[in-house]
Design a protein around this motif. Structure first.
Motif, PDB file in Angstrom:
ATOM      1  N   GLY A  13       0.831  -1.192   0.000  1.00 49.53           N
ATOM      2  CA  GLY A  13       0.000   0.000   0.000  1.00 49.53           C
ATOM      3  C   GLY A  13       0.868   1.245   0.000  1.00 49.53           C
ATOM      4  O   GLY A  13       0.536   2.249   0.621  1.00 49.53           O
ATOM      5  N   GLY A  14       1.995   1.172  -0.715  1.00 47.44           N
ATOM      6  CA  GLY A  14       3.003   2.215  -0.623  1.00 47.44           C
ATOM      7  C   GLY A  14       2.985   3.274  -1.702  1.00 47.44           C
ATOM      8  O   GLY A  14       3.899   4.093  -1.751  1.00 47.44           O
ATOM      9  N   SER A  15       1.975   3.281  -2.559  1.00 45.13           N
ATOM     10  CA  SER A  15       2.018   4.205  -3.692  1.00 45.13           C
ATOM     11  C   SER A  15       1.456   5.588  -3.390  1.00 45.13           C
ATOM     12  O   SER A  15       1.778   6.554  -4.076  1.00 45.13           O
ATOM     13  N   ARG A  16       0.620   5.701  -2.367  1.00 43.80           N
ATOM     14  CA  ARG A  16      -0.059   6.972  -2.102  1.00 43.80           C
ATOM     15  C   ARG A  16      -0.179   7.227  -0.607  1.00 43.80           C
ATOM     16  O   ARG A  16       0.000   6.329   0.213  1.00 43.80           O
ATOM     17  N   GLY A  17      -0.533   8.464  -0.269  1.00 40.22           N
ATOM     18  CA  GLY A  17      -0.903   8.820   1.087  1.00 40.22           C
ATOM     19  C   GLY A  17       0.124   8.450   2.127  1.00 40.22           C
ATOM     20  O   GLY A  17       1.328   8.682   1.979  1.00 40.22           O
ATOM     21  N   VAL A  18      -0.348   7.858   3.229  1.00 37.24           N
ATOM     22  CA  VAL A  18       0.526   7.466   4.332  1.00 37.24           C
ATOM     23  C   VAL A  18       1.566   6.460   3.870  1.00 37.24           C
ATOM     24  O   VAL A  18       2.739   6.532   4.247  1.00 37.24           O
ATOM     25  N   GLY A  19       1.150   5.508   3.036  1.00 36.97           N
ATOM     26  CA  GLY A  19       2.093   4.507   2.540  1.00 36.97           C
ATOM     27  C   GLY A  19       3.253   5.132   1.800  1.00 36.97           C
ATOM     28  O   GLY A  19       4.415   4.740   1.967  1.00 36.97           O
ATOM     29  N   ARG A  20       2.944   6.124   0.982  1.00 34.84           N
ATOM     30  CA  ARG A  20       4.003   6.805   0.250  1.00 34.84           C
ATOM     31  C   ARG A  20       4.943   7.536   1.216  1.00 34.84           C
ATOM     32  O   ARG A  20       6.154   7.554   1.012  1.00 34.84           O
ATOM     33  N   SER A  21       4.403   8.158   2.242  1.00 31.05           N
ATOM     34  CA  SER A  21       5.254   8.832   3.225  1.00 31.05           C
ATOM     35  C   SER A  21       6.169   7.848   3.941  1.00 31.05           C
ATOM     36  O   SER A  21       7.313   8.173   4.262  1.00 31.05           O
ATOM     37  N   ILE A  22       5.676   6.640   4.171  1.00 26.18           N
ATOM     38  CA  ILE A  22       6.513   5.610   4.784  1.00 26.18           C
ATOM     39  C   ILE A  22       7.630   5.208   3.830  1.00 26.18           C
ATOM     40  O   ILE A  22       8.793   5.038   4.230  1.00 26.18           O
ATOM     41  N   VAL A  23       7.298   5.051   2.558  1.00 18.76           N
ATOM     42  CA  VAL A  23       8.313   4.752   1.542  1.00 18.76           C
ATOM     43  C   VAL A  23       9.397   5.831   1.546  1.00 18.76           C
ATOM     44  O   VAL A  23      10.601   5.538   1.570  1.00 18.76           O
ATOM     45  N   GLU A  24       8.980   7.080   1.529  1.00 18.38           N
ATOM     46  CA  GLU A  24       9.933   8.184   1.471  1.00 18.38           C
ATOM     47  C   GLU A  24      10.797   8.248   2.729  1.00 18.38           C
ATOM     48  O   GLU A  24      12.008   8.522   2.656  1.00 18.38           O
ATOM     49  N   ALA A  25      10.190   7.978   3.891  1.00 18.36           N
ATOM     50  CA  ALA A  25      10.951   7.994   5.138  1.00 18.36           C
ATOM     51  C   ALA A  25      11.997   6.889   5.156  1.00 18.36           C
ATOM     52  O   ALA A  25      13.140   7.099   5.580  1.00 18.36           O
ATOM     53  N   ALA A  26      11.608   5.690   4.678  1.00 14.13           N
ATOM     54  CA  ALA A  26      12.554   4.569   4.646  1.00 14.13           C
ATOM     55  C   ALA A  26      13.693   4.826   3.666  1.00 14.13           C
ATOM     56  O   ALA A  26      14.863   4.551   3.957  1.00 14.13           O
ATOM     57  N   LEU A  27      13.369   5.378   2.500  1.00 17.51           N
ATOM     58  CA  LEU A  27      14.405   5.737   1.533  1.00 17.51           C
ATOM     59  C   LEU A  27      15.367   6.761   2.135  1.00 17.51           C
ATOM     60  O   LEU A  27      16.590   6.669   1.944  1.00 17.51           O
ATOM     61  N   GLY A  28      14.816   7.720   2.857  1.00 18.96           N
ATOM     62  CA  GLY A  28      15.638   8.752   3.465  1.00 18.96           C
ATOM     63  C   GLY A  28      16.577   8.232   4.524  1.00 18.96           C
ATOM     64  O   GLY A  28      17.587   8.877   4.836  1.00 18.96           O
ATOM     65  N   GLU A  29      16.255   7.062   5.081  1.00 23.74           N
ATOM     66  CA  GLU A  29      17.111   6.444   6.093  1.00 23.74           C
ATOM     67  C   GLU A  29      18.025   5.378   5.509  1.00 23.74           C
ATOM     68  O   GLU A  29      18.621   4.597   6.244  1.00 23.74           O
ATOM     69  N   GLY A  30      18.117   5.348   4.175  1.00 23.09           N
ATOM     70  CA  GLY A  30      19.092   4.485   3.529  1.00 23.09           C
ATOM     71  C   GLY A  30      18.628   3.090   3.191  1.00 23.09           C
ATOM     72  O   GLY A  30      19.438   2.258   2.761  1.00 23.09           O
ATOM     73  N   ALA A  31      17.330   2.799   3.356  1.00 25.25           N
ATOM     74  CA  ALA A  31      16.821   1.459   3.066  1.00 25.25           C
ATOM     75  C   ALA A  31      16.655   1.234   1.569  1.00 25.25           C
ATOM     76  O   ALA A  31      16.470   2.181   0.801  1.00 25.25           O
ATOM     77  N   THR A  32      16.699  -0.027   1.173  1.00 29.37           N
ATOM     78  CA  THR A  32      16.235  -0.440  -0.149  1.00 29.37           C
ATOM     79  C   THR A  32      14.746  -0.720  -0.002  1.00 29.37           C
ATOM     80  O   THR A  32      14.346  -1.508   0.857  1.00 29.37           O
ATOM     81  N   VAL A  33      13.921  -0.058  -0.810  1.00 26.51           N
ATOM     82  CA  VAL A  33      12.475  -0.075  -0.578  1.00 26.51           C
ATOM     83  C   VAL A  33      11.726  -0.619  -1.785  1.00 26.51           C
ATOM     84  O   VAL A  33      11.976  -0.220  -2.928  1.00 26.51           O
ATOM     85  N   LEU A  34      10.778  -1.517  -1.496  1.00 24.63           N
ATOM     86  CA  LEU A  34       9.841  -2.022  -2.493  1.00 24.63           C
ATOM     87  C   LEU A  34       8.447  -1.527  -2.114  1.00 24.63           C
ATOM     88  O   LEU A  34       7.949  -1.828  -1.020  1.00 24.63           O
ATOM     89  N   ALA A  35       7.819  -0.757  -2.995  1.00 23.46           N
ATOM     90  CA  ALA A  35       6.445  -0.291  -2.795  1.00 23.46           C
ATOM     91  C   ALA A  35       5.503  -1.208  -3.561  1.00 23.46           C
ATOM     92  O   ALA A  35       5.681  -1.428  -4.763  1.00 23.46           O
ATOM     93  N   VAL A  36       4.502  -1.722  -2.871  1.00 19.46           N
ATOM     94  CA  VAL A  36       3.528  -2.638  -3.467  1.00 19.46           C
ATOM     95  C   VAL A  36       2.160  -1.967  -3.469  1.00 19.46           C
ATOM     96  O   VAL A  36       1.744  -1.378  -2.467  1.00 19.46           O
ATOM     97  N   ALA A  37       1.456  -2.034  -4.591  1.00 20.91           N
ATOM     98  CA  ALA A  37       0.110  -1.480  -4.685  1.00 20.91           C
ATOM     99  C   ALA A  37      -0.597  -2.096  -5.875  1.00 20.91           C
ATOM    100  O   ALA A  37       0.033  -2.701  -6.743  1.00 20.91           O
ATOM    101  N   ARG A  38      -1.907  -1.923  -5.930  1.00 20.22           N
ATOM    102  CA  ARG A  38      -2.671  -2.458  -7.055  1.00 20.22           C
ATOM    103  C   ARG A  38      -2.556  -1.574  -8.297  1.00 20.22           C
ATOM    104  O   ARG A  38      -2.528  -2.065  -9.406  1.00 20.22           O
TER     105      ARG A  38
END
Length: 248
Positions: A13-38
């Protein structure tokens, strides 16, 4: 060096809204991130705007979703943020399909991924964070169907999964995080604001003015990063404008 440097984070649920903010926060902390959405279009937009993010189109409510996601990336941190819009009609005007929509989406996705983790699809030391809602505590308005009960069940699911992981010696952490106030700037939040204010017979502006200590989607992202550190005790947490806290 970011706090998630070298970590793999999957946000369902990482493409929009809160999920997207979580994606951006994780990227900002150096993680490799996979966003999953329909939605493939939303994922394309995310990939264009958030440099380095990986994407996967998948329906998190399908039984095969965890296998597909974990085949794409084996996460150190899994965040389940997928959810449906709450109903916006009085109970007497809802069908069972309307009333149960958040059970069939929010709870089902959380159940499928927690079950997969407990069946050995996540390695020891991994963390699972389910995004719940402050409605789990307040009960929500009468026109929100089964939303509040579904979000409370996500908290029960995290607690039950933790007990089972401990019993089996799996070395996994399960947590639920509840943003305590409805948020502007997200699809779920905007729809909720319109629905609740209409039900109460006040303007959206007056409804927003009545709220205090409101968190932002970015606050939720930071809270998830903090929980991903794995040092917090317990399975249920809240985030408000005042920050992250253990649920009472």
């Amino acid at each position: 060096m970011g706090s998630l440097q070298g970590q793999k984070v999957v946000v369902v649920g990482g493409s929009r809204g809160v999920g997207r903010s979580i994606v951006e926060a994780a990227l900002g902390e150096g993680a490799t991130v996979l966003a999953v959405a329909r939605g493939t279009e939303a994922l394309k937009e995310l990939a264009w705007e958030a440099s380095g993010v990986k994407t996967l189109a998948a329906d998190a409510t399908q039984d095969t979703a965890p296998d597909a996601v974990f085949a794409a990336m084996q996460p150190d941190v899994l965040v389940v943020c997928a959810g449906a819009f709450a109903p916006s009609a009085s109970i007497q005007d809802q069908s069972w399909e309307d009333f149960s929509t958040n059970w069939e989406t929010d709870v089902k996705a959380s159940f499928l991924f927690c079950r997969a983790a407990l069946r050995g699809l996540m390695k020891p030391g991994s963390r699972v964070v389910l995004i719940s809602s402050g409605a789990a505590f307040s009960g929500g308005p009468p026109n929100s169907g089964g939303y509040s009960g579904a979000k409370r069940t996500q908290m029960f699911l995290a607690a039950h999964s933790q007990k089972e992981a401990d019993r089996l010696g799996l070395g996994l952490r399960f947590m639920a995080l509840a943003p305590m106030r409805i948020m502007t700037g997200t699809g779920v939040g905007q729809r909720g604001i319109s629905s609740i204010s209409a039900y109460l017979g006040i303007s959206p502006a007056d409804f927003l003015a009545s709220m205090t200590d409101v968190q932002t989607p970015a606050d939720v992202g930071r809270a998830v990063v903090a929980l991903a550190g794995g040092k917090a005790q317990g399975t249920a947490f809240t985030v408000s404008g005042s920050g992250l806290a253990a649920a009472a």
